[in-house]
Enzyme design. Structure first.
Site, mmCIF file in Angstrom:
data_model
loop_
_atom_site.group_PDB
_atom_site.id
_atom_site.type_symbol
_atom_site.label_atom_id
_atom_site.label_comp_id
_atom_site.label_asym_id
_atom_site.label_seq_id
_atom_site.Cartn_x
_atom_site.Cartn_y
_atom_site.Cartn_z
ATOM 1 N N HIS A 306 0.855 -1.191 0.000
ATOM 2 C CA HIS A 306 0.000 0.000 0.000
ATOM 3 C C HIS A 306 0.886 1.235 0.000
ATOM 4 O O HIS A 306 1.948 1.253 0.626
ATOM 5 C CB HIS A 306 -0.885 0.011 1.262
ATOM 6 N N ASP A 363 -7.904 -5.321 -0.200
ATOM 7 C CA ASP A 363 -8.365 -6.201 -1.286
ATOM 8 C C ASP A 363 -7.984 -7.649 -1.099
ATOM 9 O O ASP A 363 -8.429 -8.505 -1.872
ATOM 10 C CB ASP A 363 -7.796 -5.684 -2.619
HETATM 11 C C1 SDX Z 1 -6.250 0.021 -2.962
HETATM 12 O O1 SDX Z 1 -4.405 4.493 -2.044
HETATM 13 C C2 SDX Z 1 -5.422 3.895 -1.386
HETATM 14 O O2 SDX Z 1 -5.851 4.273 -0.329
HETATM 15 C C3 SDX Z 1 -6.029 2.702 -2.177
HETATM 16 C C4 SDX Z 1 -7.014 1.849 -1.419
HETATM 17 C C5 SDX Z 1 -8.301 2.601 -1.134
HETATM 18 O O3 SDX Z 1 -9.010 2.195 -0.189
HETATM 19 O O4 SDX Z 1 -8.654 3.488 -1.932
HETATM 20 O O5 SDX Z 1 -6.439 1.397 -0.198
HETATM 21 C C6 SDX Z 1 -7.416 0.629 -2.242
HETATM 22 O O6 SDX Z 1 -6.009 0.377 -4.081
HETATM 23 C C7 SDX Z 1 -5.383 -0.978 -2.240
HETATM 24 C C8 SDX Z 1 -4.173 -1.464 -3.098
HETATM 25 C C9 SDX Z 1 -4.664 -2.572 -4.050
HETATM 26 N N1 SDX Z 1 -3.629 -2.922 -5.007
HETATM 27 C C10 SDX Z 1 -2.934 -4.085 -4.947
HETATM 28 O O7 SDX Z 1 -3.084 -4.931 -4.057
HETATM 29 C C11 SDX Z 1 -1.963 -4.316 -6.095
HETATM 30 C C12 SDX Z 1 -0.639 -4.858 -5.552
HETATM 31 N N2 SDX Z 1 0.005 -3.784 -4.776
HETATM 32 C C13 SDX Z 1 1.030 -3.015 -5.485
HETATM 33 O O8 SDX Z 1 0.808 -2.838 -6.855
HETATM 34 C C14 SDX Z 1 1.479 -1.780 -4.696
HETATM 35 O O9 SDX Z 1 1.747 -2.192 -3.419
HETATM 36 C C15 SDX Z 1 0.583 -0.562 -4.651
HETATM 37 C C16 SDX Z 1 0.150 -0.123 -5.994
HETATM 38 C C17 SDX Z 1 -0.616 -0.811 -3.807
HETATM 39 C C18 SDX Z 1 1.386 0.569 -4.005
HETATM 40 O O10 SDX Z 1 2.395 0.873 -4.880
HETATM 41 P P1 SDX Z 1 3.549 1.909 -4.492
HETATM 42 O O11 SDX Z 1 3.244 2.662 -3.261
HETATM 43 O O12 SDX Z 1 3.870 2.673 -5.737
HETATM 44 O O13 SDX Z 1 4.741 0.968 -4.064
HETATM 45 P P2 SDX Z 1 5.943 0.640 -4.966
HETATM 46 O O14 SDX Z 1 5.463 0.069 -6.266
HETATM 47 O O15 SDX Z 1 6.846 1.813 -5.002
HETATM 48 O O16 SDX Z 1 6.593 -0.570 -4.119
HETATM 49 C C19 SDX Z 1 7.735 -0.390 -3.290
HETATM 50 C C20 SDX Z 1 8.506 -1.709 -3.407
HETATM 51 C C21 SDX Z 1 8.918 -2.021 -4.858
HETATM 52 O O17 SDX Z 1 10.060 -2.858 -4.789
HETATM 53 P P3 SDX Z 1 11.543 -2.148 -4.960
HETATM 54 O O18 SDX Z 1 11.502 -1.381 -6.258
HETATM 55 O O19 SDX Z 1 11.696 -1.265 -3.733
HETATM 56 O O20 SDX Z 1 12.496 -3.332 -4.974
HETATM 57 O O21 SDX Z 1 7.639 -2.787 -3.012
HETATM 58 C C22 SDX Z 1 7.429 -3.655 -4.122
HETATM 59 C C23 SDX Z 1 7.784 -2.853 -5.366
HETATM 60 O O22 SDX Z 1 8.190 -3.735 -6.412
HETATM 61 N N3 SDX Z 1 6.012 -4.015 -4.101
HETATM 62 C C24 SDX Z 1 5.554 -5.228 -4.390
HETATM 63 C C25 SDX Z 1 4.154 -5.154 -4.201
HETATM 64 N N4 SDX Z 1 3.819 -3.901 -3.822
HETATM 65 C C26 SDX Z 1 4.976 -3.203 -3.782
HETATM 66 N N5 SDX Z 1 6.191 -6.366 -4.769
HETATM 67 C C27 SDX Z 1 5.377 -7.435 -4.971
HETATM 68 N N6 SDX Z 1 4.053 -7.453 -4.789
HETATM 69 C C28 SDX Z 1 3.398 -6.333 -4.424
HETATM 70 N N7 SDX Z 1 2.074 -6.339 -4.259
#
Ligand code: SDX
Length: 431
Positions: A306, A363
């Site tokens: 998140h 989710d």
């Molecule tokens: C919702 O914003 C809100 O409030 C949204 C929400 C709401 O109520 O409105 O809470 C609802 O959208 C919840 C999120 C649902 N999405 C997912 O579950 C999809 C999977 N999650 C990721 O795509 C991600 O965690 C996000 C999109 C939720 C957040 O992305 P960020 O903040 O841009 O984080 P990032 O991509 O910069 O990640 C930081 C690190 C990265 O690795 P490094 O580059 O540091 O090595 O964490 C890794 C990312 O690759 N990472 C993940 C991951 N989420 C982050 N690696 C694997 N699986 C994941 N799910």
């Protein structure tokens, strides 16, 4: 002059005032920065940038805290209901009995959609994505409801909010019935919001239908947990479209499209698809987690991570508990839940996730509850939208009733080509 931050840029110093919120969050006000220094700030994804001040929802991502209008989500999920919580979000106070009764009466009064809207529904192909239908039909609704009331008139706005909240439910159920090749159910005046939705979704003309109170309660709580979440992607979309003074319908229709994305509200579908693939393929969790950790695979653990929560999403905890209770009460054993719990266990003990503060979000378990209720997977994100609608309405109203609101128009740093001269096409072709 209050507290300020000092920015030093190319030998010049600039004093930037601080804005401190009621929870002691500190914001550096850069609204005069470009005029004073010629510079702007850059923050891809807005991870460090506040778009507004707001009095609706508070999140502490480090502590896993979520509050609607100062009330902890745990308290509302335990003691409130979706319509009372919606009123709280939109009007800022928990309603009195008469206020709640009035709001419920408006929801009942405005639960039908114009019969001509059925023709629009008929025009969609059978396999049309429900979120596309929902966004389109909300704009169609705006064509039938052109008396756009002033956002700052409580009585009129309560009617507008009730109309949209009531009809989104009717539209969603009608789109499901159409996709399933079944006749649309009309809403019933004797049922409350969530029970009425389940009736419109699942009842059949030829047999009595009453939803199990356990199911009604589980879905109502799920709606509470989705009702608002401060400046997430779809809410920021609603606020941005609203900042142009576009209508509530147009702003919400845009928010539906943003929520549809698999990184946002579409994740509840992606989680089920991920768990289904793990069950069907027999892939070991260790192998799957290894693929997630391998950037080249572009595989994400959906339902994890998140932008704000760097601890457990409090909603995920509540949903997981509700999931256990519901499946136990219904006597359902869902392999998806078992798989989700095993995968969570593996991930929470893996340094990749620990180092990145990746925990289950809203989710991760919500789809399992919706499966138990009988909601089809392709309707999961529509459920999220129904739950989120009062938050979008509240946030849109906050923009439209703020006398200092301006149209949202971010800046950029240009990195493209410069100083190019025009070459006529004849010369270009011969080059
Ligand atoms: C919702 O914003 C809100 O409030 C949204 C929400 C709401 O109520 O409105 O809470 C609802 O959208 C919840 C999120 C649902 N999405 C997912 O579950 C999809 C999977 N999650 C990721 O795509 C991600 O965690 C996000 C999109 C939720 C957040 O992305 P960020 O903040 O841009 O984080 P990032 O991509 O910069 O990640 C930081 C690190 C990265 O690795 P490094 O580059 O540091 O090595 O964490 C890794 C990312 O690759 N990472 C993940 C991951 N989420 C982050 N690696 C694997 N699986 C994941 N799910």
């Amino acid at each position: 002059m209050g507290e300020s931050a000092t920015l030093t840029l190319r030998g010049e110093s600039y004093e930037l005032p601080l804005v401190v919120g009621t929870k002691d969050e500190v914001g550096i006000d850069i609204s005069r920065l470009r005029a004073a220094s010629g510079a702007i700030t850059l923050d891809s994804g807005y991870g460090n940038t506040g778009a507004c001040t707001s009095s609706i929802t508070y999140i502490d991502g480090e502590k896993g805290v979520l509050e609607y209008r100062g009330y902890p989500i745990e308290v509302l999920a335990t003691h409130s209901n979706f319509i009372e919580t919606s009123y709280l979000l939109i009007f800022g106070e928990l309603p009195t009995t008469s206020q709640l009764t009035e709001f419920r009466q408006l929801l009942t009064k405005h639960q039908f959609i114009h019969e001509d809207m059925r023709h629009h529904l008929e025009g969609f192909p059978p396999n049309a994505p429900p979120m596309a239908i929902l966004s389109a039909m909300i704009n169609v609704l705006g064509c039938f409801e052109t008396d756009l009331s002033a956002a700052d008139d409580d009585a009129h706005f309560m009617k507008q909010a009730a109309r949209l909240m009531s009809k989104i439910r009717t539209i969603a159920a009608a789109s499901y019935r159409k996709s399933a090749g079944r006749a649309m159910n009309y809403p019933r005046a004797d049922l409350r919001y969530t029970a009425n939705f389940l009736h419109m979704m699942f009842s059949n003309p030829f047999e009595p239908f009453d939803s199990d109170p356990v199911i009604i309660d589980a879905l109502d709580r799920l709606f509470i947990l989705h009702a608002d979440h401060e400046q997430n992607c779809s809410t920021s979309t609603v606020r941005m479209v609203g900042s142009a003074q576009a209508s509530l319908h147009a702003s919400v229709a845009a928010g539906v499209c943003a929520l549809w994305g698999p990184l946002h509200g579409g994740a509840n579908v992606a989680v089920i698809e991920m768990l289904r693939q793990l069950i069907d393929s027999g892939q070991s969790l260790e192998d799957f987690v290894a693929s997630v950790k391998n950037k080249d695979s572009k595989t994400k653990l959906m339902g994890f991570g998140h932008r704000v929560y760097k601890n457990f999403d409090p909603r995920a905890r509540i949903i997981k508990e509700a999931c256990d209770r519901l499946l136990d009460k219904l006597g359902i054993s869902d392999p998806m839940l078992d798989m989700a719990m095993r995968l969570e266990e593996v991930a929470l003990n893996d340094s990749y996730f620990i180092e990145r503060n990746l925990y289950p979000n809203v989710d991760y378990y919500s789809g399992i509850i919706m499966r138990a209720i009988g909601i089809p997977t392709n309707m999961f994100t529509v459920m999220f939208a129904i739950g989120r609608l009062p938050g979008w309405i509240a946030q849109w109203r906050e923009v439209r009733t703020n006398p200092t609101s301006r149209i949202d128009r971010p800046r950029q740093i240009y990195t493209g080509a410069v100083d190019r001269s025009y070459t006529p096409i004849a010369k270009r072709d011969s080059a």
